[in-house]
Design a protein around this motif. Structure first.
Motif, PDB file in Angstrom:
ATOM      1  N   VAL A   3       0.837  -1.207   0.000  1.00  0.00           N
ATOM      2  CA  VAL A   3       0.000   0.000   0.000  1.00  0.00           C
ATOM      3  C   VAL A   3       0.871   1.256   0.000  1.00  0.00           C
ATOM      4  CG1 VAL A   3      -1.642   1.345   1.374  1.00  0.00           C
ATOM      5  CG2 VAL A   3      -1.967  -1.127   1.111  1.00  0.00           C
ATOM      6  N   GLY A   4       1.877   1.277   0.874  1.00  0.00           N
ATOM      7  CA  GLY A   4       2.739   2.451   0.970  1.00  0.00           C
ATOM      8  C   GLY A   4       3.535   2.721  -0.291  1.00  0.00           C
ATOM      9  N   ALA A   5       3.894   1.653  -1.001  1.00  0.00           N
ATOM     10  CA  ALA A   5       4.727   1.811  -2.193  1.00  0.00           C
ATOM     11  C   ALA A   5       3.932   2.104  -3.455  1.00  0.00           C
ATOM     12  CB  ALA A   5       5.565   0.546  -2.405  1.00  0.00           C
ATOM     13  N   THR A   6       2.649   1.793  -3.455  1.00  0.00           N
ATOM     14  CA  THR A   6       1.857   1.911  -4.687  1.00  0.00           C
ATOM     15  C   THR A   6       0.745   2.940  -4.623  1.00  0.00           C
ATOM     16  OG1 THR A   6       0.291   0.192  -4.003  1.00  0.00           O
ATOM     17  CG2 THR A   6       2.277  -0.523  -5.200  1.00  0.00           C
ATOM     18  N   GLY A   7       0.294   3.276  -3.415  1.00  0.00           N
ATOM     19  CA  GLY A   7      -0.856   4.162  -3.292  1.00  0.00           C
ATOM     20  C   GLY A   7      -2.188   3.446  -3.433  1.00  0.00           C
ATOM     21  N   ALA A   8      -2.157   2.119  -3.615  1.00  0.00           N
ATOM     22  CA  ALA A   8      -3.403   1.354  -3.647  1.00  0.00           C
ATOM     23  C   ALA A   8      -4.064   1.403  -2.273  1.00  0.00           C
ATOM     24  CB  ALA A   8      -3.124  -0.092  -4.046  1.00  0.00           C
ATOM     25  N   ARG A   9      -5.378   1.274  -2.239  1.00  0.00           N
ATOM     26  CA  ARG A   9      -6.094   1.223  -0.968  1.00  0.00           C
ATOM     27  C   ARG A   9      -5.882  -0.138  -0.308  1.00  0.00           C
ATOM     28  NH1 ARG A   9      -9.862   3.227  -4.511  1.00  0.00           N
ATOM     29  NH2 ARG A   9     -10.841   1.167  -4.724  1.00  0.00           N
ATOM     30  N   PHE A  10      -5.908  -0.151   1.032  1.00  0.00           N
ATOM     31  CA  PHE A  10      -6.047  -1.430   1.716  1.00  0.00           C
ATOM     32  C   PHE A  10      -7.540  -1.699   1.803  1.00  0.00           C
ATOM     33  CE2 PHE A  10      -6.496  -4.175   5.474  1.00  0.00           C
ATOM     34  CZ  PHE A  10      -5.717  -5.235   5.037  1.00  0.00           C
ATOM     35  N   GLY A  11      -7.986  -2.684   1.053  1.00  0.00           N
ATOM     36  CA  GLY A  11      -9.425  -2.914   0.903  1.00  0.00           C
ATOM     37  C   GLY A  11     -10.090  -3.562   2.087  1.00  0.00           C
ATOM     38  N   GLY A  12      -9.308  -4.169   2.979  1.00  0.00           N
ATOM     39  CA  GLY A  12      -9.903  -4.757   4.161  1.00  0.00           C
ATOM     40  C   GLY A  12      -9.392  -6.158   4.436  1.00  0.00           C
ATOM     41  N   THR A  13      -9.917  -6.736   5.511  1.00  0.00           N
ATOM     42  CA  THR A  13      -9.526  -8.067   5.967  1.00  0.00           C
ATOM     43  C   THR A  13     -10.501  -9.104   5.440  1.00  0.00           C
ATOM     44  OG1 THR A  13      -8.539  -7.176   7.985  1.00  0.00           O
ATOM     45  CG2 THR A  13      -9.143  -9.500   8.004  1.00  0.00           C
ATOM     46  N   LEU A  14      -9.956 -10.172   4.877  1.00  0.00           N
ATOM     47  CA  LEU A  14     -10.758 -11.271   4.363  1.00  0.00           C
ATOM     48  C   LEU A  14     -10.601 -12.491   5.279  1.00  0.00           C
ATOM     49  CD1 LEU A  14      -9.841 -11.005   0.561  1.00  0.00           C
ATOM     50  CD2 LEU A  14     -11.752  -9.929   1.771  1.00  0.00           C
ATOM     51  N   TYR A  15     -11.619 -13.312   5.313  1.00  0.00           N
ATOM     52  CA  TYR A  15     -11.605 -14.517   6.140  1.00  0.00           C
ATOM     53  C   TYR A  15     -11.569 -15.745   5.238  1.00  0.00           C
ATOM     54  CZ  TYR A  15     -12.613 -11.595  10.163  1.00  0.00           C
ATOM     55  OH  TYR A  15     -12.529 -10.653  11.152  1.00  0.00           O
ATOM     56  N   VAL A  16     -10.755 -16.727   5.641  1.00  0.00           N
ATOM     57  CA  VAL A  16     -10.560 -17.929   4.825  1.00  0.00           C
ATOM     58  C   VAL A  16     -10.600 -19.190   5.681  1.00  0.00           C
ATOM     59  CG1 VAL A  16      -9.045 -19.136   3.214  1.00  0.00           C
ATOM     60  CG2 VAL A  16      -9.114 -16.639   3.196  1.00  0.00           C
ATOM     61  N   ASP A  17      -9.600 -19.343   6.539  1.00  0.00           N
ATOM     62  CA  ASP A  17      -9.366 -20.604   7.230  1.00  0.00           C
ATOM     63  C   ASP A  17     -10.179 -20.775   8.501  1.00  0.00           C
ATOM     64  OD1 ASP A  17      -7.469 -21.270   5.319  1.00  0.00           O
ATOM     65  OD2 ASP A  17      -5.829 -20.385   6.441  1.00  0.00           O
ATOM     66  N   SER A  18     -10.785 -19.710   8.983  1.00  0.00           N
ATOM     67  CA  SER A  18     -11.476 -19.819  10.261  1.00  0.00           C
ATOM     68  C   SER A  18     -12.620 -18.825  10.344  1.00  0.00           C
ATOM     69  CB  SER A  18     -10.501 -19.551  11.418  1.00  0.00           C
ATOM     70  OG  SER A  18     -11.168 -19.601  12.656  1.00  0.00           O
ATOM     71  N   LEU A  19     -13.678 -19.247  11.024  1.00  0.00           N
ATOM     72  CA  LEU A  19     -14.747 -18.331  11.389  1.00  0.00           C
ATOM     73  C   LEU A  19     -14.297 -17.496  12.586  1.00  0.00           C
ATOM     74  CD1 LEU A  19     -17.817 -20.753  11.179  1.00  0.00           C
ATOM     75  CD2 LEU A  19     -16.853 -19.304   9.389  1.00  0.00           C
ATOM     76  N   SER A  20     -15.048 -16.451  12.861  1.00  0.00           N
ATOM     77  CA  SER A  20     -14.810 -15.649  14.058  1.00  0.00           C
ATOM     78  C   SER A  20     -15.630 -16.225  15.212  1.00  0.00           C
ATOM     79  CB  SER A  20     -15.218 -14.202  13.805  1.00  0.00           C
ATOM     80  OG  SER A  20     -16.635 -14.116  13.614  1.00  0.00           O
ATOM     81  N   ALA A  21     -15.464 -15.656  16.388  1.00  0.00           N
ATOM     82  CA  ALA A  21     -16.346 -15.987  17.506  1.00  0.00           C
ATOM     83  C   ALA A  21     -17.768 -15.544  17.163  1.00  0.00           C
ATOM     84  CB  ALA A  21     -15.847 -15.313  18.777  1.00  0.00           C
ATOM     85  N   SER A  22     -18.720 -15.983  17.956  1.00  0.00           N
ATOM     86  CA  SER A  22     -20.137 -15.723  17.652  1.00  0.00           C
ATOM     87  C   SER A  22     -20.467 -14.239  17.594  1.00  0.00           C
ATOM     88  CB  SER A  22     -21.032 -16.409  18.682  1.00  0.00           C
ATOM     89  OG  SER A  22     -20.730 -15.945  19.994  1.00  0.00           O
TER      90      SER A  22
END
Length: 307
Positions: free
Chosen positions: A261-280
């Motif tokens: 992000v710092g080197a390109t100016g692209a946005r950090f679009g957010g956190t994605l979930y893959v391997d695990s669910l969150s707590a309830s």
């Protein structure tokens, strides 16, 4: 400090002893006093299985919400969980290599829920011929998982086979709805915005289904940390293609992607979930929530909207 690898064969031996003792007397799981117990290797499979099982089965997960699945180290407590199971479900595709000794030692029916899916290979010379294990990140593939669960549960508990089939069909319709919405929302994006840049290469199946080009810093969480060369390669790609946003997964640090992000100016679009669910009380307490969260986050990040 990581547990020594020698622990695995000791745990497998302990599991064998526990299972032998469990067969010598007492009330076994699956009798009239207890619902059959289905053990899954991680929380995503647990939630999928529970949607199919309804109230007829008790579904448990070896790993807890938020756990990194690739490098998980089994504990002595996992032996007890395995000894109580009537059925073990795992993803396969080399995801749960840490659990293979448990499965081999346990006298318990075992089903690989990715069976029947055409695997995509992990790219890169070091991974030639190795399947990408994250097949559940495709809602289309997930419907194959559901079919395999319906069959396994019907074999385990034939009296409720019709219920499993009905619940499976309803759940598959919900999965298809997520797939249709994602494809529809991404269809209008310009070519340079149809790219998914993440920390781990965990989105090959989702990117394929959604018509996205996939880029990532490292192929598999368990096998690599970010190197300067990997980060530099992604920076070059983001700059060259004018990719507007990049993402990272919940179970790893996003620090390497923040360098992009710092080197390109692209946005950090957010956190994605893959391997695990969150707590309830977290953002993705169910697998459908995980898919919808990721789809919404990707669309919002690439379009400049709010998730």
């Amino acid at each position: 400090m990581p547990r020594p690898r020698v622990l695995l064969p000791l745990l497998a031996s302990a599991l064998t002893s526990v299972l032998v003792l469990a067969g010598c007397g007492g009330v076994s799981p699956g009798t009239s006093k207890d619902r059959p117990v289905v053990l899954t290797t991680f929380t995503v499979l647990q939630d999928m299985a529970q949607n199919v099982a309804g109230d007829h089965l008790t579904v448990r997960s070896i790993t807890k919400p938020g756990a990194e699945i690739h490098g998980y180290e089994p504990t002595p407590g996992d032996v007890a969980k395995a000894s109580e199971a009537d059925l073990i479900l795992d993803n396969g595709l080399n995801l749960e290599l840490w659990f293979s000794q448990f499965v081999e030692s346990a006298d318990v029916p075992h089903v690989v829920v990715s069976e029947g899916i055409e695997p995509m290979d992990i790219t890169g010379d070091a991974y030639a011929g190795k399947p990408n294990p994250h097949a559940w990140m495709s809602p289309t593939n997930a419907q194959v998982y559901v079919d395999n669960m319906v069959t396994a549960f019907s074999d385990l508990d034939p009296d409720h086979a019709a219920d499993y089939a009905a619940r499976g069909a309803a759940y598959k319709a919900q999965l298809q709805g997520v797939q249709d919405d994602l494809v529809s929302e991404l269809s209008a994006l310009p070519e340079n915005q149809r790219a998914l840049v993440t920390c781990e290469g965990a989105f090959s199946y989702l990117a394929r289904d959604a018509g996205l080009t996939e880029h990532y810093i490292w192929p598999v969480n368990a096998e690599q940390q970010a190197t300067p060369q990997q980060i530099s390669a992604v920076i070059d790609t983001v700059r060259a293609e004018g990719i507007p946003a990049v993402f990272c997964e919940s179970t790893v640090s996003d620090a390497p992607m923040q360098q992009v992000v710092g080197a390109t100016g692209a946005r950090f679009g957010g956190t994605l979930y893959v391997d695990s669910l969150s707590a309830s009380d977290g953002p993705v307490p169910t697998y459908l929530d995980l898919l919808r969260h990721d789809a919404d986050t990707i669309v919002a990040g690439l379009t400049g909207g709010a998730a």
